[in-house]
Design a protein around this motif. Structure first.
Motif, PDB file in Angstrom:
ATOM      1  N   VAL A  67     -16.402  11.189   7.063  1.00  0.00           N
ATOM      2  CA  VAL A  67     -15.216  10.687   6.547  1.00  0.00           C
ATOM      3  C   VAL A  67     -14.118  11.583   6.537  1.00  0.00           C
ATOM      4  N   PHE A  68     -12.916  11.251   6.919  1.00  0.00           N
ATOM      5  CA  PHE A  68     -11.716  12.024   6.745  1.00  0.00           C
ATOM      6  C   PHE A  68     -10.924  11.512   5.591  1.00  0.00           C
ATOM      7  N   ILE A  69     -10.339  12.592   4.829  1.00  0.00           N
ATOM      8  CA  ILE A  69      -9.482  12.067   3.482  1.00  0.00           C
ATOM      9  C   ILE A  69      -8.503  13.408   3.575  1.00  0.00           C
ATOM     10  N   ARG A  70      -7.382  12.896   3.241  1.00  0.00           N
ATOM     11  CA  ARG A  70      -6.261  13.533   2.948  1.00  0.00           C
ATOM     12  C   ARG A  70      -4.919  12.791   2.196  1.00  0.00           C
ATOM     13  N   ASP A  71      -4.495  13.428   1.259  1.00  0.00           N
ATOM     14  CA  ASP A  71      -3.341  12.554   0.618  1.00  0.00           C
ATOM     15  C   ASP A  71      -2.334  12.168   1.486  1.00  0.00           C
ATOM     16  N   ASN A  72      -1.700  11.036   1.331  1.00  0.00           N
ATOM     17  CA  ASN A  72      -0.684  10.497   2.090  1.00  0.00           C
ATOM     18  C   ASN A  72      -1.152   9.962   3.472  1.00  0.00           C
ATOM     19  N   TYR A  73      -2.325   9.953   3.849  1.00  0.00           N
ATOM     20  CA  TYR A  73      -2.814   9.386   4.977  1.00  0.00           C
ATOM     21  C   TYR A  73      -4.074   8.340   4.712  1.00  0.00           C
ATOM     22  N   LYS A  74      -4.190   7.345   5.509  1.00  0.00           N
ATOM     23  CA  LYS A  74      -5.274   6.474   5.463  1.00  0.00           C
ATOM     24  C   LYS A  74      -6.637   7.320   5.655  1.00  0.00           C
ATOM     25  N   ASP A  75      -7.646   6.956   4.838  1.00  0.00           N
ATOM     26  CA  ASP A  75      -8.931   7.552   4.879  1.00  0.00           C
ATOM     27  C   ASP A  75      -9.538   6.985   6.424  1.00  0.00           C
ATOM     28  N   LYS A  76     -10.296   7.735   6.936  1.00  0.00           N
ATOM     29  CA  LYS A  76     -10.807   7.472   8.017  1.00  0.00           C
ATOM     30  C   LYS A  76     -12.290   7.525   8.287  1.00  0.00           C
ATOM     31  N   SER A  77     -13.281   6.764   8.351  1.00  0.00           N
ATOM     32  CA  SER A  77     -14.639   6.791   8.358  1.00  0.00           C
ATOM     33  C   SER A  77     -15.491   6.404   9.768  1.00  0.00           C
ATOM     34  N   TYR A  78     -16.410   7.031  10.040  1.00  0.00           N
ATOM     35  CA  TYR A  78     -17.298   6.693  11.139  1.00  0.00           C
ATOM     36  C   TYR A  78     -18.579   6.462  10.689  1.00  0.00           C
ATOM     37  N   THR A  79     -19.404   5.560  11.260  1.00  0.00           N
ATOM     38  CA  THR A  79     -20.755   5.343  11.016  1.00  0.00           C
ATOM     39  C   THR A  79     -21.433   6.422  11.824  1.00  0.00           C
ATOM     40  N   GLU A 122      -7.509   2.573   4.242  1.00  0.00           N
ATOM     41  CA  GLU A 122      -8.676   3.061   4.879  1.00  0.00           C
ATOM     42  C   GLU A 122      -8.744   2.284   6.362  1.00  0.00           C
ATOM     43  N   GLU A 123      -9.415   3.183   7.310  1.00  0.00           N
ATOM     44  CA  GLU A 123      -9.834   2.702   8.607  1.00  0.00           C
ATOM     45  C   GLU A 123     -11.368   2.955   8.756  1.00  0.00           C
ATOM     46  N   ILE A 124     -12.149   1.855   8.972  1.00  0.00           N
ATOM     47  CA  ILE A 124     -13.545   2.107   9.102  1.00  0.00           C
ATOM     48  C   ILE A 124     -13.836   1.757  10.367  1.00  0.00           C
TER      49      ILE A 124
END
Length: 153
Positions: A67-79, A122-124
Motif C-alpha cells: 500500500v502507498f499512502i500520502r496526504d493529498n493523494y489517493k491511496d494505492k494498493s496492490y495484492t 483509493e485505487e485498489i
C-alpha cells in the motif's frame, strides 16, 4: 518469505517524484520514499506454526498487500501475490525459499486526491500485474518493468 520490493513513486499529474510516501507491506513492514520518490522494502522471512487443517473457506484469502499512502493523494494498493517476482539468475520457475526474490515496481504513479471529496479515496489493484510490453507506459498501464536480462519470450 517476501521478496525484496523496490521502486519509485511519481505524481501522475506532473510526472515528478513524491517524497514522504509511506509504503506499507501488510501493515507490518514499511519504508518512506526519499526525496527522489524511491523506496526499498528488504526481503522479510516469516515463521509460522502449522496446525492440523480445519474447515476454512480459502476463497476469502486475498493475500498480502502493498500500500502507498500520502496526504493529498489517493491511496494505492496492490495484492502482493499478483506481483511477478524474479531472482538474481532470472529463473522465474524457481520457488526455492532460500533463493532471494525481487520485485522491481519501476514507477508507481499516485493520483492527486480530489479536494472536494471528503471520504477516503483509493485505487485498489487486485488483478495480476504483467510485465510491461514494449509499447506500454507505466503511467498509462499498471504493469511492472521487464527485469534486466529477461525477454518477452
Amino acid at each position: 518469505m517476501t521478496p525484496q520490493i523496490e521502486g519509485q513513486v511519481i505524481d501522475r499529474r506532473i510526472s515528478e517524484p513524491i517524497s514522504d510516501v509511506k509504503v506499507i507491506l501488510t501493515s507490518k513492514d514499511f519504508d518512506v520514499t526519499d526525496n527522489d520518490g524511491k523506496f526499498l522494502i528488504p526481503q522479510i522471512a516469516y515463521h509460522y506454526r502449522v496446525f492440523p487443517p480445519k474447515s476454512y473457506d480459502y476463497s476469502d484469502y486475498s493475500g498480502a498487500s502493498l500500500v502507498f499512502i500520502r496526504d493529498n493523494y489517493k491511496d494505492k494498493s496492490y495484492t502482493l501475490g499478483n506481483l511477478p517476482s524474479t531472482n538474481a539468475i532470472q529463473d522465474k520457475e524457481s520457488y526455492n525459499v532460500d533463493i532471494k526474490r525481487y520485485i522491481n515496481m519501476g514507477k508507481v504513479y499516485l493520483t492527486p486526491a480530489d479536494p472536494n471529496i471528503l471520504e477516503m479515496q483509493e485505487e485498489i489493484i487486485s488483478d495480476t500485474l504483467d510485465y510491461c510490453q514494449p509499447n506500454q507506459s507505466q503511467k498509462e498501464v499498471d504493469c511492472i518493468p521487464l527485469p534486466e536480462g529477461m525477454t518477452y519470450r
